[in-house]
Design an enzyme around this catalytic site. Structure first.
Site, PDB file in Angstrom:
ATOM      1  N   ASN B 250       0.810  -1.209   0.000  1.00  0.00           N
ATOM      2  CA  ASN B 250       0.000   0.000   0.000  1.00  0.00           C
ATOM      3  C   ASN B 250       0.850   1.268   0.000  1.00  0.00           C
ATOM      4  O   ASN B 250       0.392   2.330  -0.423  1.00  0.00           O
ATOM      5  CB  ASN B 250      -0.929   0.008   1.204  1.00  0.00           C
ATOM      6  CG  ASN B 250      -2.310  -0.513   0.847  1.00  0.00           C
ATOM      7  OD1 ASN B 250      -2.947   0.017  -0.051  1.00  0.00           O
ATOM      8  ND2 ASN B 250      -2.733  -1.556   1.514  1.00  0.00           N
ATOM      9  N   ILE B 276     -10.656  -8.917   1.878  1.00  0.00           N
ATOM     10  CA  ILE B 276     -12.010  -9.410   1.592  1.00  0.00           C
ATOM     11  C   ILE B 276     -12.040 -10.418   0.450  1.00  0.00           C
ATOM     12  O   ILE B 276     -12.882 -11.304   0.439  1.00  0.00           O
ATOM     13  CB  ILE B 276     -12.982  -8.244   1.253  1.00  0.00           C
ATOM     14  CG1 ILE B 276     -12.468  -7.401   0.102  1.00  0.00           C
ATOM     15  CG2 ILE B 276     -13.252  -7.382   2.474  1.00  0.00           C
ATOM     16  CD1 ILE B 276     -13.533  -6.471  -0.473  1.00  0.00           C
ATOM     17  N   CYS B 338      -7.179  -1.044   9.334  1.00  0.00           N
ATOM     18  CA  CYS B 338      -6.765  -1.949   8.254  1.00  0.00           C
ATOM     19  C   CYS B 338      -6.506  -1.033   7.063  1.00  0.00           C
ATOM     20  O   CYS B 338      -5.714  -0.112   7.183  1.00  0.00           O
ATOM     21  CB  CYS B 338      -7.822  -2.992   7.977  1.00  0.00           C
ATOM     22  SG  CYS B 338      -9.496  -2.350   7.865  1.00  0.00           S
ATOM     23  N   ASP B 340      -9.272   0.516   4.785  1.00  0.00           N
ATOM     24  CA  ASP B 340     -10.280   1.563   4.895  1.00  0.00           C
ATOM     25  C   ASP B 340     -10.898   1.640   6.277  1.00  0.00           C
ATOM     26  O   ASP B 340     -11.599   2.587   6.599  1.00  0.00           O
ATOM     27  CB  ASP B 340     -11.379   1.327   3.853  1.00  0.00           C
ATOM     28  CG  ASP B 340     -10.842   1.548   2.452  1.00  0.00           C
ATOM     29  OD1 ASP B 340     -10.031   2.473   2.276  1.00  0.00           O
ATOM     30  OD2 ASP B 340     -11.209   0.784   1.548  1.00  0.00           O
ATOM     31  N   ARG B 344     -11.996  -5.370   8.371  1.00  0.00           N
ATOM     32  CA  ARG B 344     -11.228  -6.035   9.422  1.00  0.00           C
ATOM     33  C   ARG B 344     -11.264  -5.258  10.724  1.00  0.00           C
ATOM     34  O   ARG B 344     -11.333  -5.832  11.805  1.00  0.00           O
ATOM     35  CB  ARG B 344      -9.781  -6.209   8.958  1.00  0.00           C
ATOM     36  CG  ARG B 344      -9.636  -7.297   7.950  1.00  0.00           C
ATOM     37  CD  ARG B 344      -8.280  -7.289   7.320  1.00  0.00           C
ATOM     38  NE  ARG B 344      -8.226  -6.352   6.190  1.00  0.00           N
ATOM     39  CZ  ARG B 344      -7.333  -6.433   5.213  1.00  0.00           C
ATOM     40  NH1 ARG B 344      -6.411  -7.368   5.244  1.00  0.00           N
ATOM     41  NH2 ARG B 344      -7.339  -5.554   4.232  1.00  0.00           N
ATOM     42  N   ARG B 384     -21.025  -5.555   0.618  1.00  0.00           N
ATOM     43  CA  ARG B 384     -20.509  -6.821   1.137  1.00  0.00           C
ATOM     44  C   ARG B 384     -21.529  -7.954   1.041  1.00  0.00           C
ATOM     45  O   ARG B 384     -21.187  -9.104   0.889  1.00  0.00           O
ATOM     46  CB  ARG B 384     -20.063  -6.660   2.590  1.00  0.00           C
ATOM     47  CG  ARG B 384     -18.904  -5.694   2.808  1.00  0.00           C
ATOM     48  CD  ARG B 384     -17.608  -6.199   2.207  1.00  0.00           C
ATOM     49  NE  ARG B 384     -16.542  -5.200   2.361  1.00  0.00           N
ATOM     50  CZ  ARG B 384     -16.118  -4.408   1.378  1.00  0.00           C
ATOM     51  NH1 ARG B 384     -16.654  -4.509   0.177  1.00  0.00           N
ATOM     52  NH2 ARG B 384     -15.152  -3.528   1.588  1.00  0.00           N
TER      53      ARG B 384
END
Lengths: 539, 643
Positions: B250, B276, B338, B340, B344, B384
């Protein structure tokens, strides 16, 4: 099974009764265990009718109009009852289902009442106790008395014994009281490479199934293994010689393989540092749960033959002292409500393991940590306890005993203050004077009052077979045993105590009868599991 | 309605997965909201109702001898197999269902047409059932160190955060704004849980935009302020729940993680929970394993292992345990993030909260926790859970994993939770079914902006509904007063403590589950004890009243009559004394009789149908499948007639 359990519908309102010399009457119909009662709930005696079920000679159900009466309107049915005293009555019952239920209840009751007594007598007509082994010369691992078909005499038994490994000829293990079907057990026949036969052995098995019926032989080896066994003098019952018996092969691991499974399982359980993946692959690799799976499936198969299809079963593997006993005793636990009580379960162990000659001394000489070279160790008995535990998990109300009893037995079988698990057979125990010199574990467990911890507070007897699910999703690791010394076990102990507290509190308030009543509403329907049914159909 | 090409198909066969023998023939109806299958000649209980919003996928299989198979795969892991005689019918049903199960607009969701028989006031009341303000004040907030900052009232600083946010009092507005600019999507560090006893907190945020070397003074001040708001400790933990590799990757995109050198007194920690996409694939594999048709033990265990699912559950649990221990045992505050900070982070914060605070182990507590950490903090439920047609890549079982963590804890601590697994499963269904309005949209702002009017105007809140059915969800073994159930739970994270959740994944394979339920049985016993105790209390009360009256009568008689006449009072006296005895003698008998008839009825019905018939609500496992997912008892009006 109580007679009243055959009654599907006990009460129907608004029934119309028609009988000779009386006007049609509307009232309530009740079915009891022995009577049919009709009343319009008024005081006059003429408006009531009481008929003994035994008096009913024939029963006809119909929706057509009989005797010229107008056809029933809406959903209703007519039952015509023809009694032995020549009285003929008609009952118009509103509701098709009620009508059919009443009719079938009466029919079933009529049969059951008649056959209730006869069955037991029949049983003893067909079977006898043989003392042919009283000096243990026919079969050293059998007890002195065994149950065999009445029409087979001791000479034939001796011949049959010579044809079976270790002399373990087919003997009765269990008789199902509902249909008179039996579970027999033995060792493998010694057919050898040149397909020897033994007429007496064939006759013995023929006598078991009594003429035209079909019996099932559950061979606890794969078909290939059974073939191979012929090379070393063993073998199987061939189709041509035992024409009324159908053989089913089910592969079961035995001896060293099972012992090694246990060693691997305990090893992986005692190392909490694994990752989940490693844990699962090691658990799989130990194969312990696979053994549990196959033992329960085969026991389920036996129960299906006996209970659902109404056939007798002969179970054997090679020697008939390990898996054979495992399967036959599990089948009994599933089938027979009597073996689910504490006393009944201990009797089952006494009969099917101790007297039947499971070589405890050889099998349980060492457990899993020993560095000694493995000889004849095999945790067959522990496997049984695990399977019983699985059954209890799925039917938490059906067994009278608790997990603690299973754990105690698991401990005693390896090291004990009692003589119960000593030696390998009754003969050896007799010679060693075990009965004279040691105490009996089972007796001490039962007397004078069994310790509370060995009882299941939620016990609610059920007469039905308790078919366990054998799907891998339904089987679990027996944490109470294999993770006994972890923190996990403490929390479970807390839960166990809480269950007792709730039940005791209730008993205090309501009295024990009421508690049992409450529990009984929780016995769900126990239906056969379908996967095994399918398998049987394929065969 | 315009999507329904074929409202009714006759002679459809419903195939049972476990046994072909239990096939039913009947009629298939498509309505605006449900697929309904009515078995021929069967009673009501054999009807099958499937909400369109619960349908995950519709699949056509190759034609077989008997017809054209159509599979409906549901989000609650139910798989329904129909065989339709005509190919054209099958195709029409397929096309209609494919469209109906993939709504394009929120307005199409079931919660906007669901209309139970309650009036407007009641519906509005259902939305007030949970009050987050009350929850924060239960934690002891606001206090002299933490307060609600109004900065996000209009969702201007962060549009995925709730309007009311707790930050340290010492933090000024520019610091918040500065910090939010330095965090992904503006999700600056804010409070999630406050521990009254030692002032330690769990805070949450998204990743910092640190890249390889960027710094932000305000963000550093923010963390400093959070640390200082916990007077007892000299440092704080910053937990990045991602695997280190992901976090490093990242950085190349200008994001990343906190540099320990730049922030004073922080201890930085990675906890490798996968993203995810990994989780979605893992659950997919798990579902495949659960759907195997009579696998061997080896196949099942290997499949379970290869799915990696339990490994992921374990990593979430370990993260939660790490944080809860830091708070409870070390008294140190923790900042969790995590990428965003809505997947998590939500999982880990709420698992830690369940471990820390016994309140979240009660029914209402768990509802509040989900409302707070998930709904208000912008877990993207619509994405989700795939409520609307959209990116398949956004779908992920993040909330499933949280519920499963709670379930695993319940397995380890059978006496520590007020609720039972049915509660978790019911929540799971409601999250996916869109039956109620709670879990639609992706953030508080979206809910308020877009469809504020219609949510509260038309949809209902699930929490009150669940609360009203709470007796179904009670764990009879719950012992809140036990010392080991108070305070921090310390679960073992040994691998053998993580089990396969059969009730969730194989819920509809009835033959897989225990045939008798220990907990239901205990619940009935417990209720009855309570009832008896209440009866007893009632009689004691009546006795007391009667005793008093008797004393009064005696007194009056004594007063009015002279001693000779007092003899006359004897019969009156005895009759009065008899009265309470009659109650005691008569009433329990009466009640026993009632009970006996009931239980014998139940026996009969058990034998016949397998449907338990206890009038009390502990009605066994069977009650669960029939409810909500398949057919809601109070949704009569949405039946075929209405449609």
């Amino acid at each position: 099974m109580e007679l009243s359990e055959h009654i599907k519908t006990a009460n129907v309102e608004a029934v119309t009764l028609r009988r000779p010399f009386h006007p049609a009457l509307r009232g309530t119909l009740c079915v009891t265990s022995h009577h049919l009662l009709f009343s319009d709930r008024k005081d006059e005696a003429s408006r009531q009718l009481l008929i003994l079920i035994k008096n009913i000679d024939a029963i006809e159900k119909s929706v057509e109009n009989l005797f010229g009466y107008p056809r029933a309107v809406g959903s209703s049915g007519t039952i015509t009852i023809k009694c032995k005293d020549l009285l003929v009555l008609q009952l118009e019952i509103p509701g098709m289902e009620e009508c059919l239920n009443i009719a079938s209840s009466i029919e079933v009751l009529n049969i059951v009442i008649t056959s209730h007594r006869q069955k037991e007598r029949l049983l003893w007509d067909r079977w006898r106790v043989s003392k042919v082994n009283s000096d243990y010369s026919v079969c050293p691992s059998y007890p002195s008395a065994v149950i065999v078909p009445r029409e087979v005499d001791d000479d034939k038994l001796i011949r049959s014994a010579r044809f079976r490994q270790g002399g373990r000829f087919p003997v009765l293990s269990y008789c199902h009281h509902r249909n008179g079907m039996v579970i027999m057990r033995s060792s493998q026949p010694l057919t050898g490479a040149n397909k020897k036969r033994c007429k007496e052995d064939e006759l013995l098995l023929q006598a078991v199934i009594d003429g035209s019926e079909l019996g099932y032989i559950i061979d606890l080896r794969s078909a290939q293994q059974a073939q191979q066994a012929r090379m070393t003098g063993g073998g199987f019952e061939s189709k041509s010689c035992y024409s009324h018996w159908k053989r089913i092969h089910r592969h079961h691991e035995r001896g060293k393989v099972v012992q090694e499974s246990l060693i691997k399982l305990v090893e992986v359980c005692s190392d909490p540092s694994h990752t989940v993946d490693r844990w699962l692959s090691k658990l799989e690799n130990s194969k312990w749960l696979s053994h549990v799976h196959s033992a329960l499936s085969t026991a389920g198969l036996v129960v299906e033959c006996v209970e659902r299809d109404g056939h007798s079963v002969l179970v054997h593997g090679s020697e008939g002292t390990d898996n054979t006993l495992l399967v036959s005793s599990l089948a009994q636990l599933i089938l027979d409500p009597a073996s689910r009580t504490v006393t009944g379960f201990l009797c089952l162990l006494e009969r099917e393991w101790i007297q039947a000659g499971h070589p405890f001394q050889q099998r349980c000489a060492h457990s899993v940590y020993s560095h000694a070279r493995l000889k004849q160790e095999c945790p067959s008995f522990l496997l049984l306890l695990d399977c019983v535990w699985q059954v209890w998990r799925q039917f938490p109300l059906a067994l009278e005993f608790s997990e603690a009893l299973l754990l105690r037995l698991a401990q005693e079988v390896y090291a004990s203050n009692y003589g119960t698990f000593l030696c390998n057979s009754e003969q050896e125990r007799c010679a060693a004077g075990v009965k004279e010199n040691t105490h009996c574990l089972f007796q001490s467990l039962l007397k004078p009052d069994i310790e509370e911890q060995y009882l299941n507070p939620l016990y609610e007897p059920t007469d039905l077979a308790i078919w366990p699910s054998v799907h891998p999703q339904s089987l679990q690791l027996w944490t109470g045993m294999f993770l006994r010394w972890t923190k996990h076990a403490q929390n479970m102990e807390e839960a166990r105590e809480e269950v007792w507290r709730i039940v005791k509190e209730h008993r205090e308030r309501a009295g024990p009868d009421r508690t049992n009543n409450t529990l009984s509403t929780h016995c769900d329907t126990l239906t056969p599991f379908e996967n095994l049914m399918d398998e049987l159909t394929i065969l | 309605m315009e999507h329904i090409r074929m409202p009714k198909v006759e002679h459809v066969r419903l195939v049972d997965r476990s046994s072909s023998r239990r096939t039913q023939v009947g009629t298939l109806y498509l309505t605006a909201t449900h697929t309904i299958f009515v078995g021929k000649g069967s009673e009501d209980r054999n009807d099958l109702w499937v909400l369109h919003s619960l349908v995950c996928n519709v699949v056509k299989h190759k034609a077989s001898q008997s017809g054209y198979p159509l599979l409906i795969i549901c989000k609650n892991f139910q798989v329904i197999r129909f065989i339709i005689p005509q190919e054209s019918d099958c195709h029409d049903v397929y096309i209609s269902l494919s469209r109906l199960s993939r709504p394009e607009k929120y307005e199409e969701l079931y919660c906007f047409s669901f209309n139970p028989n309650v009036d407007k006031a009641e519906r509005e009341h259902s939305w007030d059932f949970l009050d987050l303000k009350a929850e924060y004040s239960r934690m002891g907030l606001p206090n002299k160190l933490w307060h609600v900052n109004p900065i996000n009232r209009e969702y201007r600083v962060c549009d995925t955060y709730p309007a009311d946010l707790f930050v340290p009092k010492s933090v000024t507005l520019p610091v918040i704004v500065g910090s939010s600019k330095f965090r992904s999507r503006g999700r600056f560090p804010t409070l999630s849980y406050y521990c009254k006893e030692n002032h330690a907190t769990i805070c949450r945020s998204s990743q910092p935009l640190s890249g390889f070397s960027a710094r932000c003074l305000e963000d550093e001040q923010m963390l400093q302020a959070i640390m200082k708001s916990n007077p007892g400790s000299r440092f704080m933990y910053v937990v990045d729940t991602r695997p280190k590799l992901n976090a490093m990757a990242n950085r190349a995109a200008g994001k990343g993680y906190e540099n320990e050198d730049n922030y004073c007194n922080i201890k930085f920690q990675f906890i490798g929970i996968e993203n995810i996409h990994v989780m979605r694939n893992s659950q997919q594999k798990l579902i495949e394993v659960s759907a195997l048709h009579s696998p061997s033990m080896g196949e099942f265990l290997t499949g379970l292992e290869n799915s990696d699912w339990l490994r992921h559950i374990k990593s979430i649990m370990e993260a939660g345990l790490f944080i809860s221990k830091a708070v409870a045992e070390e008294g140190v505050s923790v900042l969790v993030h995590c990428s965003d900070g809505w997947d998590r982070t939500a999982q880990v914060c709420s698992v830690a909260s369940v471990l820390l605070d016994p309140y979240y182990r009660t029914l209402k507590g768990l509802m509040v926790l989900i409302e707070k950490d998930w709904v208000s903090f912008g877990h993207m439920f619509s994405h989700r859970c795939g409520h609307l047609i959209g990116e398949a890549k956004e779908v992920s079982p993040v909330i499933d994993q949280f519920l499963e963590c709670v379930w695993q804890l319940m397995e380890q601590f059978p006496c520590a939770f007020e609720y039972n697994e049915k509660f978790l499963i019911s929540i799971h269904i409601h999250i996916y079914s869109c039956h109620y309005g709670n879990f639609i949209c992706n953030s508080q702002k979206e809910r308020k902006d877009l469809i504020l009017c219609i949510i509260k105007e038309k949809a209902h809140s699930v929490w009150l509904h669940l609360w009203e059915k709470k007796l179904d969800f009670m764990n009879p073994l719950f012992k809140p007063d036990q010392s080991q159930n108070q305070g921090l739970l310390r679960p073992s994270t040994a691998p053998y403590c993580f089990k396969y959740w059969r009730r969730l994944y194989n819920r509809f394979d009835r033959e897989l589950h225990p045939r008798q339920s220990e907990l239901d049985c205990l619940m009935t016993v417990k209720e009855e004890t309570q009832k008896l105790e209440e009866e007893l209390a009632l009689y004691e009360q009546k006795m007391a009243v009667l005793d008093k009256e008797r004393a009064k009568t005696l007194y009056m008689q004594k007063g009015v009559l002279d001693s000779k006449q007092a003899l006359w009072s004897l019969p009156l006296d005895t009759s009065l004394a008899n009265t309470p005895q009659d109650y005691i003698g008569g009433a329990p008998n009466l009640c026993l009789f009632g009970d006996q008839t009931k239980s014998s009825d139940a026996d009969n019905s058990d034998q016949e149908s397998g449907v338990a018939d206890f009038s009390s609500h502990s009605s066994g496992e069977e009650s669960l499948p029939s409810e909500d997912s398949v057919k809601d008892p109070d949704s009569d009006e949405t039946g075929p007639n209405r449609a």
